[in-house]
Motif scaffolding. Structure first.
Motif, PDB file in Angstrom:
ATOM      1  N   GLU A   1      -4.286   4.833  -6.659  1.00 24.25           N
ATOM      2  CA  GLU A   1      -5.238   5.255  -5.624  1.00 24.25           C
ATOM      3  C   GLU A   1      -5.524   6.741  -5.736  1.00 24.25           C
ATOM      4  O   GLU A   1      -4.683   7.505  -6.199  1.00 24.25           O
ATOM      5  CB  GLU A   1      -4.595   5.062  -4.250  1.00 24.25           C
TER       6      GLU A   1
ATOM      7  N   ASP B   1       0.502   5.526  -4.360  1.00 29.51           N
ATOM      8  CA  ASP B   1      -0.130   6.443  -3.415  1.00 29.51           C
ATOM      9  C   ASP B   1      -0.770   7.639  -4.108  1.00 29.51           C
ATOM     10  O   ASP B   1      -0.306   8.116  -5.147  1.00 29.51           O
ATOM     11  CB  ASP B   1       0.905   6.937  -2.406  1.00 29.51           C
TER      12      ASP B   1
ATOM     13  N   ASP C   1       0.832  -1.206   0.000  1.00 30.74           N
ATOM     14  CA  ASP C   1       0.000   0.000   0.000  1.00 30.74           C
ATOM     15  C   ASP C   1       0.871   1.262   0.000  1.00 30.74           C
ATOM     16  O   ASP C   1       2.039   1.222   0.402  1.00 30.74           O
ATOM     17  CB  ASP C   1      -0.859  -0.039   1.282  1.00 30.74           C
ATOM     18  N   ASP C   2       0.295   2.362  -0.406  1.00 32.05           N
ATOM     19  CA  ASP C   2       0.930   3.691  -0.328  1.00 32.05           C
ATOM     20  C   ASP C   2       2.320   3.726  -0.967  1.00 32.05           C
ATOM     21  O   ASP C   2       3.221   4.418  -0.470  1.00 32.05           O
ATOM     22  CB  ASP C   2       1.063   4.143   1.143  1.00 32.05           C
TER      23      ASP C   2
HETATM   24 CA    CA Z   1      -3.156   3.566   0.344  1.00 34.74          CA
END
Ligand code: CA
Ligand code: C2E
Ligand code: CA
Length: 594
Positions: free
Chosen positions: A544, A510, A487-488
């Motif tokens: 995202e 991200d 993630d990110d």
């Molecule tokens: Ca994220």
């Protein structure tokens, strides 16, 4: 002293000194005593004050029988002088004149009895001597007991000030010292700094090598830090691996930084033990007087700053500020409310659609936690998730997210709108628990959702703390077909090594890189690079935080696989997602909810 114990009183032979300048009285009274006591008392006679003092100096008498009217001297003065020089000597005074006030005064000076020669007889006299010895003995015993108790209290008071393990002052004694320092600073105008520090990874020392090694480490640290600092700087141990340091007479609070650096150097050099070489580092928080106005606030603020130093990781020391205090108060309030949040079922989930970039159809969802607390109102997950990680509550939250999400996924499957990707966020701490992957897989099986549809999202920062343990758990998930998403990506480390080392399937770029992608050449270059690299490593890419159609176009052109963001749908309730998906199922057109 001849007299030794109360029990011996009746049997023992006692030598008494009689000061009497009247030879007739001297013979009379000494004979009376000897006879009445059946020679238990032996009597030595002297006839003036000087001889009395000399005799008492040379020999040890059980008691003194003192004529109140020795010629040339005053009775009270004699009593005062003798009882001062021989406080343990029982004295019985004999007088020819009945004088109540002299009797009272003599008794107050410590005389045991005051007898009138006119009314004396053998029985009264021996009883008086006997009681005088007895009373004096009890008095002495009492005094000794009191002295011993006082001594013991003194020792206990000293002990109560020290930490037994390190011999450093403990918290309460440190507070006393700091209290005095504040009084001095009030007058001098100088500042005081309190540095609160603990040893990072100390728990590991105890867990790995046992508590006796842990104790040795604490002792070594205590003596190292004490030696590294000036003599007038107080070092105290206030808890497990927690120490505080008090620095006085600072012109500027920031000067405490140099003390912090000395602590860093003292703590960080390796400790060589029989079985190991241990290297630790400190986290140090600093608060200063008069900014923190009392001992309590100095300690509390320095502690808060220490917590901040530990959280930041990139720096070993942190100074206390007011903003830090309110942040800390908020964290405490959240921590306090979390258990109630669980029992009161205050947590809920929102689901954010994830779309395929080519077809723009919803192919998955990410579950995002929401919390509305009755005291704090809405608390965002970025605030409460890290705090839930401090305790076991994070396990219950993840389990809740997993069960709810899978139940929803099952509903989608039965209603002919299956999702190929159900993304669950997982916190770092859970990867330290070996049973985590087992339990997670168990729950997934119970819900009867294909494991290959489940995707675990975790951030790089979380993995980094415990990369080996993480790898083992990730492998376990992967062996059951689950997907792992990093993630990110693009914030923090963004390490290529981690991508190589860990079994990652998906990279989530991200929001900060996606934002204004069409206008930011650097973001565009980075995003293009990440997508290219991921594809070459056989990974899927999700972008995202997509909010604008321009971002959709650019990302689709770059070949980004999946897209997620407000442009396609904000995190929504299950009912809203069901409606979105059924609409998608019932139409052939690609769906978007701009
Ligand atoms: Ca994220
Ligand atoms: P995340 O995993 O990176 O989640 C994405 C966050 O970005 C979500 O914030 C989401 O609402 C927000 N977002 C999505 N699309 C857009 C967009 O187009 N524009 C903007 N401005 N924001 C967008 P949220 O829900 O507040 O979650 C924040 C973080 O909290 C999450 O970041 C995740 O790290 C954590 N979190 C949320 N739920 C859970 C959970 O159930 N378990 C764990 N361990 N962490 C969670
Ligand atoms: Ca996420």
């Amino acid at each position: 002293m001849h007299y030794t114990s109360s029990a011996d009183n009746d049997k023992q032979h006692h030598t008494l000194l009689m000061a009497e300048d009247d030879p007739h009285d001297a013979v009379l009274f000494s004979t009376m005593l000897k006879q009445a006591s059946h020679c238990e008392y032996d009597v030595v006679c002297v006839n003036n004050m000087q001889n009395t003092l000399d005799a008492l100096q040379k020999n040890d008498y059980a008691a003194l029988i003192l004529d109140f009217n020795l010629s040339g001297t005053t009775g009270l003065e004699n009593v005062r002088q003798i009882s001062t020089q021989h406080p343990d000597l029982p004295i019985v005074v004999l007088t020819g004149v009945d004088d109540e006030s002299c009797a009272m005064e003599s008794l107050q000076l410590g005389v045991q009895d005051f007898l009138s020669k006119n009314r004396i007889n053998a029985e009264i006299f021996t009883r008086s001597i006997k009681y005088a010895l007895e009373r004096k003995y009890i008095e002495q015993q009492l005094k000794r007991a009191l002295d011993e108790a006082a001594n013991r209290n003194l020792q206990l008071r000293e002990l109560a000030k020290k930490d037994i393990l390190t011999n450093l002052p403990n918290r309460s004694y440190f507070s006393e010292i700091a209290e005095c320092a504040i009084s001095r600073a009030e007058k001098s105008g100088y500042k005081i700094a309190v540095l609160y520090f603990d040893l990072n990874q100390f728990k590991n020392v105890n867990d790995t090598y046992g508590h006796s090694v842990g104790d040795q480490v604490l002792q070594t640290m205590a003596s190292r830090v004490t030696q590294a600092l000036r003599k007038d700087i107080v070092v105290a141990r206030v808890g497990g691996d927690e120490f505080v340091v008090l620095v006085e007479q600072l012109e500027d609070g920031a000067l405490a930084y140099s003390v912090a650096k000395k602590i860093l150097a003292a703590v960080s050099s390796p400790i060589m033990l029989d079985r190991a070489c241990i290297t630790l580092s400190p986290s140090i928080g600093i608060a200063t007087y008069p900014e923190s106005e009392s001992v309590d606030s100095l300690l509390r603020h320095a502690y808060i700053a220490k917590t901040e130093a530990k959280d930041k990781k990139d720096h070993f020391v942190h100074f206390y500020t007011k903003q830090l205090e309110s942040l800390y108060q908020r964290q405490l309030a959240i921590e306090k409310q979390l258990p109630a949040g669980l029992t009161q079922k205050e947590f809920s989930l929102r689901f954010q659609p994830i779309v395929d970039s080519q077809s723009q159809r919803v192919i998955g969802m990410e579950s995002l936690m929401r919390w509305h607390n009755r005291v704090l109102g809405h608390v965002p997950p970025n605030e409460f998730i890290p705090i839930a990680e401090w305790s076991d509550i994070i396990h219950q939250l993840t389990e809740f997210a997993l069960v709810e999400s899978l139940m929803l996924a099952k509903q989608f499957a039965t209603e002919a709108m299956p999702l190929e990707k159900i993304a669950i966020n997982v916190a770092a701490k859970q990867f330290c628990d070996n049973s985590f992957s087992k339990r997670f897989i168990e729950i997934a099986r119970e819900q009867n959702v294909p494991l290959s549809n489940i995707c675990i999202e975790l951030t790089e920062g979380q993995i980094i703390n415990n990369i080996n343990q993480c790898r083992a758990q990730l492998e376990a998930f992967k062996s059951h077909g689950m997907k792992i998403a990093l993630d990110d990506y693009g914030t923090g480390f963004s390490s290529i090594t981690h991508l190589k080392q860990l079994p990652i399937d998906i990279i989530k770029i991200d929001r900060s890189l996606i934002d204004g992608l069409d206008n930011e050449p650097k973001n565009l270059a980075l995003t293009a690079g990440i997508i290219e690299m991921a594809h070459r490593m056989n990974m899927t890419v999700v972008a995202e935080g997509i909010e604008r159609p321009e971002e959709v176009t650019v990302l689709s052109d770059l070949g980004c696989d999946h897209l997620q963001g407000y442009f396609f749908g904000k995190p929504m309730t299950d009912v809203e997602l069901v409606s979105m998906l059924s609409h998608q199922r019932d139409t052939t057109c690609p769906q978007s909810n701009t």
